[in-house]
Design a protein around this motif. Structure first.
Motif, mmCIF file in Angstrom:
data_model
loop_
_atom_site.group_PDB
_atom_site.id
_atom_site.type_symbol
_atom_site.label_atom_id
_atom_site.label_comp_id
_atom_site.label_asym_id
_atom_site.label_seq_id
_atom_site.Cartn_x
_atom_site.Cartn_y
_atom_site.Cartn_z
ATOM 1 N N ALA A 313 22.341 64.212 16.552
ATOM 2 C CA ALA A 313 22.720 65.615 16.347
ATOM 3 C C ALA A 313 21.781 66.316 15.377
ATOM 4 O O ALA A 313 21.571 67.528 15.473
ATOM 5 N N SER A 314 21.208 65.568 14.459
ATOM 6 C CA SER A 314 20.305 66.158 13.468
ATOM 7 C C SER A 314 18.977 66.596 14.058
ATOM 8 O O SER A 314 18.240 67.368 13.440
ATOM 9 N N GLY A 315 18.656 66.071 15.252
ATOM 10 C CA GLY A 315 17.330 66.289 15.817
ATOM 11 C C GLY A 315 16.312 65.289 15.324
ATOM 12 O O GLY A 315 15.309 65.048 15.988
ATOM 13 N N TRP A 316 16.579 64.675 14.181
ATOM 14 C CA TRP A 316 15.687 63.679 13.587
ATOM 15 C C TRP A 316 16.147 62.282 14.032
ATOM 16 O O TRP A 316 16.636 61.491 13.241
ATOM 17 N N ASP A 317 15.966 61.990 15.300
ATOM 18 C CA ASP A 317 16.435 60.695 15.808
ATOM 19 C C ASP A 317 15.224 59.820 16.155
ATOM 20 O O ASP A 317 14.673 59.978 17.225
ATOM 21 N N PHE A 318 14.839 58.933 15.204
ATOM 22 C CA PHE A 318 15.534 58.653 13.943
ATOM 23 C C PHE A 318 14.539 58.696 12.796
ATOM 24 O O PHE A 318 13.339 58.754 13.005
ATOM 25 N N SER A 319 15.055 58.620 11.570
ATOM 26 C CA SER A 319 14.219 58.779 10.389
ATOM 27 C C SER A 319 14.796 57.984 9.223
ATOM 28 O O SER A 319 16.006 57.742 9.148
ATOM 29 N N THR A 451 6.570 54.844 6.371
ATOM 30 C CA THR A 451 6.205 54.276 7.665
ATOM 31 C C THR A 451 7.263 53.260 8.058
ATOM 32 O O THR A 451 7.388 52.207 7.439
ATOM 33 N N THR A 452 8.038 53.579 9.095
ATOM 34 C CA THR A 452 9.180 52.742 9.471
ATOM 35 C C THR A 452 9.202 52.374 10.951
ATOM 36 O O THR A 452 10.120 51.705 11.399
ATOM 37 N N LYS A 453 8.255 52.866 11.721
ATOM 38 C CA LYS A 453 8.234 52.753 13.183
ATOM 39 C C LYS A 453 9.267 53.655 13.850
ATOM 40 O O LYS A 453 9.479 53.571 15.051
ATOM 41 N N GLN A 454 9.902 54.528 13.059
ATOM 42 C CA GLN A 454 10.760 55.558 13.623
ATOM 43 C C GLN A 454 9.922 56.821 13.838
ATOM 44 O O GLN A 454 9.018 57.119 13.061
ATOM 45 N N GLN A 455 10.246 57.579 14.881
ATOM 46 C CA GLN A 455 9.364 58.673 15.256
ATOM 47 C C GLN A 455 9.421 59.871 14.311
ATOM 48 O O GLN A 455 8.496 60.691 14.307
ATOM 49 N N GLY A 518 6.289 55.255 17.784
ATOM 50 C CA GLY A 518 7.632 55.041 17.268
ATOM 51 C C GLY A 518 8.687 55.628 18.175
ATOM 52 O O GLY A 518 8.402 56.334 19.145
ATOM 53 N N GLY A 519 9.939 55.302 17.876
ATOM 54 C CA GLY A 519 11.045 55.872 18.616
ATOM 55 C C GLY A 519 11.490 55.033 19.795
ATOM 56 O O GLY A 519 11.022 53.918 20.009
#
Length: 546
Positions: A313-319, A451-455, A518-519
């Protein structure tokens, strides 16, 4: 905290996707849905939920049940191919890109445009009455916050009718569902996205005048009521749906999805995340019995699904913004977090509602929204500003502490002028050292420096975050830096286009020679909000130099 848990359990019991007007793919296809998603018949979990049946759903499910003993991947692939039409993705890549990316974008508008929809039995698509622009790639439907940034470019292309048609569609969705869903799919109805509708109305008003505010005031009011549902009855600290009440009585907002199951479009991924999180949870406790453990694990998984859905819902999927350890998605805690960007957007909504009610000569209502605006403005300054990081950050209301992750979301409060110059405020000058050191890179603005490999983390940059950062700088008289950021992004987008013929969903702003990554899915091109922001920035700051 007690109120939060009680509210969540009530919602889990009373709110299901069955209450919505159209059935979702899991309701329509039951065990077939789970089998297809868990066996990953398609590389992208969104593909199956966007398929349309070739014949009667009743007949399809009867045939599946007769063959249910065959659980092989081969059988499922053949069964799905025989019974479903896969979604078609129109070609958007330019095989021979020339120097004129602007011309390519203006051509793409027609490729990305969809006519008003016709309802198809068994389709997850929610029919919209007016034509609209989709982002592109796997994103075959209208998306809420994407559309604002797309509209910026449509304005530069003088496609005013398309802008208004998209706003009419959003008004239609608000009237139908009480809010704007994440996108016009049945599986998105249980959540919204960053609330940009008030900014869309402002954009249209800049073209057609203040009469626009009168036209869309009913929908602006309904959307505000959706975000503030339950606020008037909150007497103790806690959370209900999208509203949070802090110890001092301050009311702010969080992202929330009214379902607590795996996302249908990312079903296998969410099940895997919940299993990983539950394994850690179970190993860290002593249990009175296996039954007690299993019951607790089942409830804990629902909590993880709620966090994952709120992240979407945040649009930041994921962070890393949503992770307790700032690194691993299994530690996700989105519903515990009050996001700074969401509350800045709601601040703008309150400002627009104040102005719209002034336009229609409703001074009592206008004054109400002004008071709400003033309360939220003061809260943003007090709760989200980090003295140690010198930046606006999110706030974890369960832990009663600020989050220590710097993100481009921290630029959002600078985008909205306060209506009272006497109010205390943290200025852009306070934040610039952190912005430059942590977020500004060769290709533009990072989502976060982690840097987490999340987009939505490093090394990626996204068009909406470039726009909001540049806008924040412009509105606070940092015009030289705003131009610098804009030119970095223009150059990166243009270089990638010349090399590949593609306008991407996201970009690597750290090493501009590499693709973003990522993502949960491969990089998508098209791409609505990239096109809109790039076109607008080129219009203002000029094309790339080479």
């Amino acid at each position: 905290m007690a109120l939060k848990l009680a509210a969540t359990s009530i919602i889990a019991a009373l709110v299901t996707t069955a209450s919505f007007a159209q059935q979702t793919p899991d309701q329509l296809y039951g065990d077939l849905f789970k089998a297809v998603q868990m066996k990953k018949i398609f590389g992208d979990g969104k593909t199956f939920v966007d398929c349309t049946p070739k014949r009667s759903i009743t007949a399809i499910m009867a045939d599946y049940k007769r063959n249910a003993k065959d659980t092989s991947t081969a059988f499922l692939k053949n069964f799905v191919a025989a019974n479903f039409e896969q979604p078609i993705v129109p070609k958007v890549t330019n095989d021979a890109p020339d120097n004129d990316v602007v011309a390519h974008i203006n051509t793409l508008w027609n490729t990305l445009k969809r006519a008003s929809d016709k309802k198809v039995n068994g389709s997850s698509l929610i029919s919209l009455p007016y034509p609209y622009i989709v982002p592109g790639g796997r994103f075959r439907e209208i998306y809420y916050w994407d559309s604002y940034f797309t509209m910026l470019g449509l304005k530069e292309s003088k496609q005013y009718e398309t802008i208004e048609n998209m706003i009419k569609n959003f008004a239609y969705l608000i009237d139908q569902y009480g809010h704007i869903p994440n996108g016009n799919r049945t599986y998105y109805i249980s959540r919204s996205q960053p609330p940009f509708f008030s900014l869309m109305v402002q954009l249209l008003a800049s073209i057609k005048g203040d009469a626009v505010y009168k036209t869309y005031l009913p929908q602006l009011t309904k959307e505000y009521n959706y975000w503030m549902e339950g606020a008037a009855n909150m007497k103790i600290t806690g959370a209900f749906k999208r509203v949070v009440r802090l110890n001092d009585g301050t009311i702010l907002n969080r992202y929330f999805d009214e379902a607590n199951t795996p996302r249908q479009e990312s079903y296998a991924e969410d099940v895997a995340t919940a299993n990983e999180a539950a394994a850690v949870y179970a190993s860290n406790k002593r249990w009175s019995s296996p039954a007690a453990m299993n019951k607790a694990i089942a409830q804990y998984k629902k909590t993880i699904y709620s966090h994952l859905r709120a992240g979407a819902a945040s649009g930041w999927d994921f962070s890393s913004r949503w992770f307790a350890d700032g690194e691993h998605i299994a530690t996700i805690e989105t519903t515990d977090i009050i996001p700074v960007d969401l509350n800045a957007l709601l601040l703008n909504m309150e400002q627009v509602l104040h102005y719209a009610n002034t336009v229609v000569k409703q001074p009592t209502k206008a004054n109400y929204y002004l008071k709400q605006y003033n309360k939220r403005y003061k809260a943003i300054q007090q709760i989200f500003w980090s003295n140690s990081l010198q930046f606006f950050v999110d706030y974890n209301f369960v832990k009663q502490q600020q989050c220590n992750i710097i993100a481009a979301a921290g630029m959002f409060p600078f985008c909205f002028n306060n209506m009272d110059s006497k109010m205390p405020q943290h200025t852009i000058n306070d934040a610039l050292p952190t912005f430059k050191a942590q977020l500004l890179k060769d290709g533009g603005v990072l989502s976060t420096p982690l840097t987490t490999k999340q987009q939505w983390d490093a090394p990626n940059g996204w068009a909406p975050l470039q726009w909001m950062s540049i806008w924040a700088l412009e509105r606070n008289n940092e015009t030289t830096l705003a131009a610098d950021v804009a030119k970095r992004w223009i150059q990166l987008n243009t270089t990638v286009y010349k090399n590949t013929g593609r306008l991407m969903e996201k970009y690597n702003v750290v090493n501009t020679t590499l693709a973003a990554g990522g993502g949960e899915y491969p990089g998508q091109d098209g791409f609505g909000w990239t096109n809109g922001v790039l076109l607008t920035l080129i219009k203002k700051y000029g094309a790339a130099t080479n």
